[in-house]
Design a protein around this motif. Structure first.
Motif, PDB file in Angstrom:
ATOM      1  N   SER A   1       3.290  -0.928  38.823  1.00 13.84           N
ATOM      2  CA  SER A   1       4.588  -0.361  39.174  1.00 13.84           C
ATOM      3  C   SER A   1       5.624  -1.450  39.433  1.00 13.84           C
ATOM      4  O   SER A   1       6.795  -1.317  39.080  1.00 13.84           O
ATOM      5  CB  SER A   1       4.451   0.551  40.407  1.00 13.84           C
TER       6      SER A   1
ATOM      7  N   SER B   1      15.536  -0.803  46.199  1.00 22.37           N
ATOM      8  CA  SER B   1      14.949   0.253  45.368  1.00 22.37           C
ATOM      9  C   SER B   1      14.932   1.555  46.147  1.00 22.37           C
ATOM     10  O   SER B   1      15.032   1.569  47.377  1.00 22.37           O
ATOM     11  CB  SER B   1      13.520  -0.116  44.949  1.00 22.37           C
ATOM     12  N   ILE B   2      14.816   2.642  45.426  1.00 22.70           N
ATOM     13  CA  ILE B   2      14.691   3.969  46.031  1.00 22.70           C
ATOM     14  C   ILE B   2      13.213   4.284  46.192  1.00 22.70           C
ATOM     15  O   ILE B   2      12.457   4.315  45.200  1.00 22.70           O
ATOM     16  CB  ILE B   2      15.382   5.027  45.156  1.00 22.70           C
ATOM     17  N   ASN B   3      12.778   4.485  47.430  1.00 26.42           N
ATOM     18  CA  ASN B   3      11.372   4.731  47.747  1.00 26.42           C
ATOM     19  C   ASN B   3      10.467   3.605  47.268  1.00 26.42           C
ATOM     20  O   ASN B   3       9.276   3.813  46.989  1.00 26.42           O
ATOM     21  CB  ASN B   3      10.908   6.068  47.145  1.00 26.42           C
ATOM     22  N   GLY B   4      11.048   2.411  47.119  1.00 22.79           N
ATOM     23  CA  GLY B   4      10.256   1.265  46.680  1.00 22.79           C
ATOM     24  C   GLY B   4       9.806   1.341  45.241  1.00 22.79           C
ATOM     25  O   GLY B   4       8.962   0.547  44.811  1.00 22.79           O
ATOM     26  N   ILE B   5      10.351   2.281  44.453  1.00 18.91           N
ATOM     27  CA  ILE B   5       9.901   2.475  43.070  1.00 18.91           C
ATOM     28  C   ILE B   5      11.025   2.220  42.071  1.00 18.91           C
ATOM     29  O   ILE B   5      10.903   1.354  41.193  1.00 18.91           O
ATOM     30  CB  ILE B   5       9.343   3.902  42.875  1.00 18.91           C
TER      31      ILE B   5
END
Length: 368
Positions: free
Chosen positions: A82, A211-215
């Motif tokens: 990811s 990042s958004i939600n770490g993703i």
């Protein structure tokens, strides 16, 4: 009795919408791709669809190759992690946004070599206004976007009203934007520090490196949003029809009532606007603005457009193809780096991919 030569009017006409190969049309030899002459009509439609979605097929092919040649770490494919995929879309976002603006320019048969320099100018502007002028984020964004739009529109005015080739105008614009950026910054990079004190930028601007939600990286989300808007514009608006008409045949477009000059100016203004947006994102990701930022970005943007199937002569192409082309380049850069391929070899591979994409355009279906 002397035989008479039959008059050309007695010859059977060519089938509607087609001309036999080797005939002349308006003094030019008409040549159709070999496959278009040899395949039956039913199979021609299938091949035409392959060309129509060439960028998507190319993206899938490069993705699968990347999976196959990806190195492993702890038994896992590094390419499919990811974190690595997030790095790809983050790296692609700036070039992708610039390429979207470049697509509009190339669709009218033009070129914009100034976009990388406008990115550098915008990055310097963002850093200077936030740090040295103590300006808030919203007014800074509006001013920088206005600067980029005005710069692009000025180039459009010159090409539209003075008739100078866009290659020359934007080459001069590249030099001008670099010069302005160096004067504005004193020739030095301007670091961006966050806080509430003097010479510090608002903490909220650092979101561009997050990042958004770490993703999903924030720059990738912005790239996606710009891409969706651009696709809708090209598919649903009268402006898009004018763009395609101008790129297909400028004289015919003018005679049919298309405001040629206005469309040309608008297209270059859009290119400048999106280059400025990419510059703001660039400053937020690197926490600095330098007059040398964006060097060579114009070439990567053009490459993404070409790989996406847009005709450099104008008149045909799609925004979805450009987005796929930008992602393809990002994946290619990433997998070459993961395999520690020499930087010079990487340039060679990218060049071959671009040439192959351009060569495919010569085989695309043509209306004869």
């Amino acid at each position: 009795m002397k035989a008479t030569k039959p008059d050309k009017l007695d010859e059977p006409p060519a089938p509607p919408g087609r001309r036999p190969a080797g005939t002349r049309h308006e003094g030019r030899q008409l040549r159709l791709p070999l496959w278009q002459l040899s395949l039956p009509r039913g199979r021609q439609a299938a091949v035409e669809n392959l060309f129509r979605f060439q960028s998507l097929f190319g993206l899938v092919a490069v993705f699968l190759i990347a999976v196959m040649v990806s190195p492993r770490r702890d038994g896992q494919l590094v390419f499919l992690t990811s974190g690595n995929l997030a790095n790809i879309v983050r790296a692609v976002s700036e070039i992708g946004i610039i390429a979207i603006g470049m697509t509009f320019v190339i669709l009218i048969g033009g070129i914009d070599l100034s976009v990388g320099a406008v990115l550098g100018l915008s990055a310097v502007g963002a850093a200077t206004l936030l740090v040295n002028s103590g300006m808030g984020i919203l007014p800074m964004v509006l001013i920088v976007l206005l600067i980029g739009t005005a710069f692009g529109a000025t180039q459009g005015v010159i090409t539209a009203h003075l008739g100078i080739q866009s290659f020359i105008v934007t080459l001069a614009g590249l030099q001008a934007a670099r010069g302005i950026a160096r004067i504005w910054s004193g020739g030095l990079g301007i670091p961006i520090a966050y806080g509430t004190g003097p010479k510090e930028a608002p903490e909220a601007f650092s979101v561009l490196s997050g990042s958004i939600n770490g993703i999903l990286p924030v720059p990738a989300l912005l790239f996606l949003g710009v891409g969706v808007i651009a696709v809708l514009v090209l598919r649903t608006t009268a402006f898009a029809r004018h763009v395609y008409a101008l790129g297909g045949n400028e004289k015919a477009a003018r005679l049919s009532g298309v405001p040629v000059r206005r469309v040309r100016i608008t297209v270059f203004a859009i290119s400048g606007l999106l280059a400025a947006l990419a510059g703001i994102i660039h400053a937020g990701q690197l926490n600095q603005g330098s007059p040398n930022d964006g060097a060579g970005y114009e070439l990567d943007a053009i490459a993404a457009v070409v790989i996406g199937g847009t005709n450099l002569a104008g008149g045909s192409g799609s925004m979805g193809g450009t987005i796929a082309g930008a992602l393809l380049l990002g994946i290619l850069n990433n997998i070459l780096a993961l395999n520690n391929i020499d930087a010079n070899v990487q340039l060679l591979v990218k060049g071959l991919v671009i040439v192959a994409a351009a060569a495919l355009q010569t085989l695309r279906p043509r209306i004869s």
